[in-house]
Design a protein around this motif. Structure first.
Motif, PDB file in Angstrom:
ATOM      1  N   GLU A  99       0.835  -1.208   0.000  1.00  0.00           N
ATOM      2  CA  GLU A  99       0.000   0.000   0.000  1.00  0.00           C
ATOM      3  C   GLU A  99       0.869   1.257   0.000  1.00  0.00           C
ATOM      4  OE1 GLU A  99      -3.365   2.132  -0.401  1.00  0.00           O
ATOM      5  OE2 GLU A  99      -3.253  -0.048  -0.409  1.00  0.00           O
ATOM      6  N   GLU A 100       1.943   1.250   0.806  1.00  0.00           N
ATOM      7  CA  GLU A 100       2.857   2.400   0.832  1.00  0.00           C
ATOM      8  C   GLU A 100       3.514   2.610  -0.523  1.00  0.00           C
ATOM      9  OE1 GLU A 100       5.607   1.595   3.987  1.00  0.00           O
ATOM     10  OE2 GLU A 100       4.083   1.821   5.542  1.00  0.00           O
ATOM     11  N   ALA A 101       3.959   1.522  -1.148  1.00  0.00           N
ATOM     12  CA  ALA A 101       4.604   1.624  -2.456  1.00  0.00           C
ATOM     13  C   ALA A 101       3.615   2.122  -3.504  1.00  0.00           C
ATOM     14  CB  ALA A 101       5.176   0.269  -2.878  1.00  0.00           C
ATOM     15  N   ARG A 102       2.378   1.653  -3.437  1.00  0.00           N
ATOM     16  CA  ARG A 102       1.340   2.081  -4.375  1.00  0.00           C
ATOM     17  C   ARG A 102       1.058   3.580  -4.219  1.00  0.00           C
ATOM     18  NH1 ARG A 102      -2.852  -1.921  -3.690  1.00  0.00           N
ATOM     19  NH2 ARG A 102      -1.681  -3.162  -5.161  1.00  0.00           N
ATOM     20  N   ASP A 103       0.943   4.032  -2.967  1.00  0.00           N
ATOM     21  CA  ASP A 103       0.711   5.453  -2.696  1.00  0.00           C
ATOM     22  C   ASP A 103       1.882   6.297  -3.190  1.00  0.00           C
ATOM     23  OD1 ASP A 103      -1.707   4.807  -1.526  1.00  0.00           O
ATOM     24  OD2 ASP A 103      -0.964   4.998   0.537  1.00  0.00           O
ATOM     25  N   ASP A 104       3.107   5.812  -2.959  1.00  0.00           N
ATOM     26  CA  ASP A 104       4.303   6.526  -3.405  1.00  0.00           C
ATOM     27  C   ASP A 104       4.317   6.640  -4.924  1.00  0.00           C
ATOM     28  OD1 ASP A 104       6.924   7.738  -2.984  1.00  0.00           O
ATOM     29  OD2 ASP A 104       7.745   5.874  -3.801  1.00  0.00           O
ATOM     30  N   TRP A 105       4.013   5.548  -5.616  1.00  0.00           N
ATOM     31  CA  TRP A 105       4.008   5.564  -7.081  1.00  0.00           C
ATOM     32  C   TRP A 105       2.921   6.506  -7.611  1.00  0.00           C
ATOM     33  CZ3 TRP A 105       6.878   5.286 -10.974  1.00  0.00           C
ATOM     34  CH2 TRP A 105       6.379   5.098 -12.269  1.00  0.00           C
ATOM     35  N   ASP A 106       1.747   6.474  -7.011  1.00  0.00           N
ATOM     36  CA  ASP A 106       0.676   7.375  -7.428  1.00  0.00           C
ATOM     37  C   ASP A 106       1.109   8.833  -7.285  1.00  0.00           C
ATOM     38  OD1 ASP A 106      -1.044   5.309  -8.086  1.00  0.00           O
ATOM     39  OD2 ASP A 106      -2.139   5.375  -6.183  1.00  0.00           O
ATOM     40  N   ALA A 107       1.771   9.149  -6.174  1.00  0.00           N
ATOM     41  CA  ALA A 107       2.246  10.519  -5.958  1.00  0.00           C
ATOM     42  C   ALA A 107       3.289  10.902  -7.012  1.00  0.00           C
ATOM     43  CB  ALA A 107       2.838  10.658  -4.559  1.00  0.00           C
ATOM     44  N   LYS A 108       4.180   9.969  -7.326  1.00  0.00           N
ATOM     45  CA  LYS A 108       5.215  10.246  -8.325  1.00  0.00           C
ATOM     46  C   LYS A 108       4.617  10.440  -9.718  1.00  0.00           C
ATOM     47  CE  LYS A 108       9.004   8.079  -5.886  1.00  0.00           C
ATOM     48  NZ  LYS A 108       9.899   6.948  -5.781  1.00  0.00           N
ATOM     49  N   GLN A 109       3.579   9.696 -10.049  1.00  0.00           N
ATOM     50  CA  GLN A 109       2.940   9.834 -11.358  1.00  0.00           C
ATOM     51  C   GLN A 109       2.311  11.208 -11.525  1.00  0.00           C
ATOM     52  OE1 GLN A 109       0.487   6.225 -11.315  1.00  0.00           O
ATOM     53  NE2 GLN A 109       1.573   5.631 -13.165  1.00  0.00           N
ATOM     54  N   HIS A 110       1.927  11.839 -10.432  1.00  0.00           N
ATOM     55  CA  HIS A 110       1.293  13.151 -10.499  1.00  0.00           C
ATOM     56  C   HIS A 110       2.287  14.295 -10.306  1.00  0.00           C
ATOM     57  CE1 HIS A 110      -2.173  10.512  -9.736  1.00  0.00           C
ATOM     58  NE2 HIS A 110      -2.772  11.343 -10.563  1.00  0.00           N
ATOM     59  N   ASP A 111       3.561  13.962 -10.142  1.00  0.00           N
ATOM     60  CA  ASP A 111       4.593  14.973  -9.935  1.00  0.00           C
ATOM     61  C   ASP A 111       5.446  15.085 -11.201  1.00  0.00           C
ATOM     62  OD1 ASP A 111       6.654  16.624  -9.148  1.00  0.00           O
ATOM     63  OD2 ASP A 111       7.127  15.507  -7.318  1.00  0.00           O
ATOM     64  N   PRO A 112       5.295  16.173 -11.947  1.00  0.00           N
ATOM     65  CA  PRO A 112       6.062  16.312 -13.194  1.00  0.00           C
ATOM     66  C   PRO A 112       7.573  16.407 -12.965  1.00  0.00           C
ATOM     67  CG  PRO A 112       4.759  18.291 -12.754  1.00  0.00           C
ATOM     68  CD  PRO A 112       4.412  17.297 -11.704  1.00  0.00           C
ATOM     69  N   ALA A 113       8.007  16.615 -11.742  1.00  0.00           N
ATOM     70  CA  ALA A 113       9.432  16.690 -11.445  1.00  0.00           C
ATOM     71  C   ALA A 113      10.085  15.307 -11.353  1.00  0.00           C
ATOM     72  CB  ALA A 113       9.653  17.450 -10.149  1.00  0.00           C
ATOM     73  N   VAL A 114       9.281  14.242 -11.391  1.00  0.00           N
ATOM     74  CA  VAL A 114       9.822  12.887 -11.295  1.00  0.00           C
ATOM     75  C   VAL A 114       9.951  12.313 -12.704  1.00  0.00           C
ATOM     76  CG1 VAL A 114       9.470  10.577 -10.356  1.00  0.00           C
ATOM     77  CG2 VAL A 114       8.750  12.560  -9.037  1.00  0.00           C
ATOM     78  N   PRO A 115      11.186  12.234 -13.213  1.00  0.00           N
ATOM     79  CA  PRO A 115      11.370  11.736 -14.575  1.00  0.00           C
ATOM     80  C   PRO A 115      11.005  10.256 -14.694  1.00  0.00           C
ATOM     81  CG  PRO A 115      13.490  12.063 -13.500  1.00  0.00           C
ATOM     82  CD  PRO A 115      12.436  12.561 -12.567  1.00  0.00           C
ATOM     83  N   GLY A 116      10.320   9.924 -15.767  1.00  0.00           N
ATOM     84  CA  GLY A 116       9.961   8.546 -16.041  1.00  0.00           C
ATOM     85  C   GLY A 116       8.690   8.058 -15.379  1.00  0.00           C
ATOM     86  N   ALA A 117       8.077   8.858 -14.527  1.00  0.00           N
ATOM     87  CA  ALA A 117       6.871   8.410 -13.840  1.00  0.00           C
ATOM     88  C   ALA A 117       5.619   8.636 -14.679  1.00  0.00           C
ATOM     89  CB  ALA A 117       6.718   9.109 -12.490  1.00  0.00           C
ATOM     90  N   GLN A 118       5.702   9.538 -15.638  1.00  0.00           N
ATOM     91  CA  GLN A 118       4.569   9.816 -16.508  1.00  0.00           C
ATOM     92  C   GLN A 118       4.834   9.166 -17.872  1.00  0.00           C
ATOM     93  OE1 GLN A 118       6.412  12.560 -15.293  1.00  0.00           O
ATOM     94  NE2 GLN A 118       5.253  12.547 -13.407  1.00  0.00           N
ATOM     95  N   PRO A 119       3.787   8.683 -18.527  1.00  0.00           N
ATOM     96  CA  PRO A 119       3.975   8.093 -19.855  1.00  0.00           C
ATOM     97  C   PRO A 119       4.409   9.161 -20.853  1.00  0.00           C
ATOM     98  CG  PRO A 119       1.647   8.155 -19.268  1.00  0.00           C
ATOM     99  CD  PRO A 119       2.416   8.637 -18.081  1.00  0.00           C
ATOM    100  N   GLU A 120       5.186   8.752 -21.834  1.00  0.00           N
ATOM    101  CA  GLU A 120       5.606   9.660 -22.897  1.00  0.00           C
ATOM    102  C   GLU A 120       4.376  10.114 -23.673  1.00  0.00           C
ATOM    103  OE1 GLU A 120       8.736  10.770 -23.648  1.00  0.00           O
ATOM    104  OE2 GLU A 120       9.376   9.784 -21.788  1.00  0.00           O
ATOM    105  N   PRO A 121       4.402  11.324 -24.254  1.00  0.00           N
ATOM    106  CA  PRO A 121       3.261  11.778 -25.060  1.00  0.00           C
ATOM    107  C   PRO A 121       2.944  10.768 -26.168  1.00  0.00           C
ATOM    108  CG  PRO A 121       4.847  13.547 -24.749  1.00  0.00           C
ATOM    109  CD  PRO A 121       5.474  12.294 -24.191  1.00  0.00           C
ATOM    110  N   GLY A 122       1.677  10.427 -26.272  1.00  0.00           N
ATOM    111  CA  GLY A 122       1.225   9.464 -27.276  1.00  0.00           C
ATOM    112  C   GLY A 122       1.355   8.019 -26.830  1.00  0.00           C
ATOM    113  N   GLU A 123       1.927   7.788 -25.704  1.00  0.00           N
ATOM    114  CA  GLU A 123       2.108   6.441 -25.177  1.00  0.00           C
ATOM    115  C   GLU A 123       0.996   6.149 -24.178  1.00  0.00           C
ATOM    116  OE1 GLU A 123       5.374   4.784 -22.284  1.00  0.00           O
ATOM    117  OE2 GLU A 123       6.258   5.264 -24.228  1.00  0.00           O
TER     118      GLU A 123
END
Length: 70
Positions: free
Chosen positions: A25-49
């Motif tokens: 649960e902690e890891a899931r919450d951490d990953w969710d937070a990283k996906q919403h943080d544009p400062a974390v490289p690689g956490a968001q999908p590339e445009p069009g992906e």
């Protein structure tokens, strides 16, 4: 004596299972937070992906039922 050992083993397994669940649960919450943080490289999908999804994960009950789930 053997019954006590088995009971202790079961209790220990239940405790470890709870700990693993908490860590997941902690890891899931951490990953969710990283996906919403544009400062974390690689956490968001590339445009069009598109994000890869797993069958039955975060799906609504109707979709799971259509896929033959519980």
């Amino acid at each position: 004596m053997e019954h006590e050992d088995e009971t202790r083993d079961v209790d220990e397994m239940e405790e470890r299972s709870e700990q693993v669940g908490e860590r997941i649960e902690e890891a899931r919450d951490d990953w969710d937070a990283k996906q919403h943080d544009p400062a974390v490289p690689g956490a968001q999908p590339e445009p069009g992906e598109e994000e890869e999804s797993l069958p039955g994960v975060a799906a609504d009950e109707e979709r799971v039922a259509e896929e033959g789930g519980p």
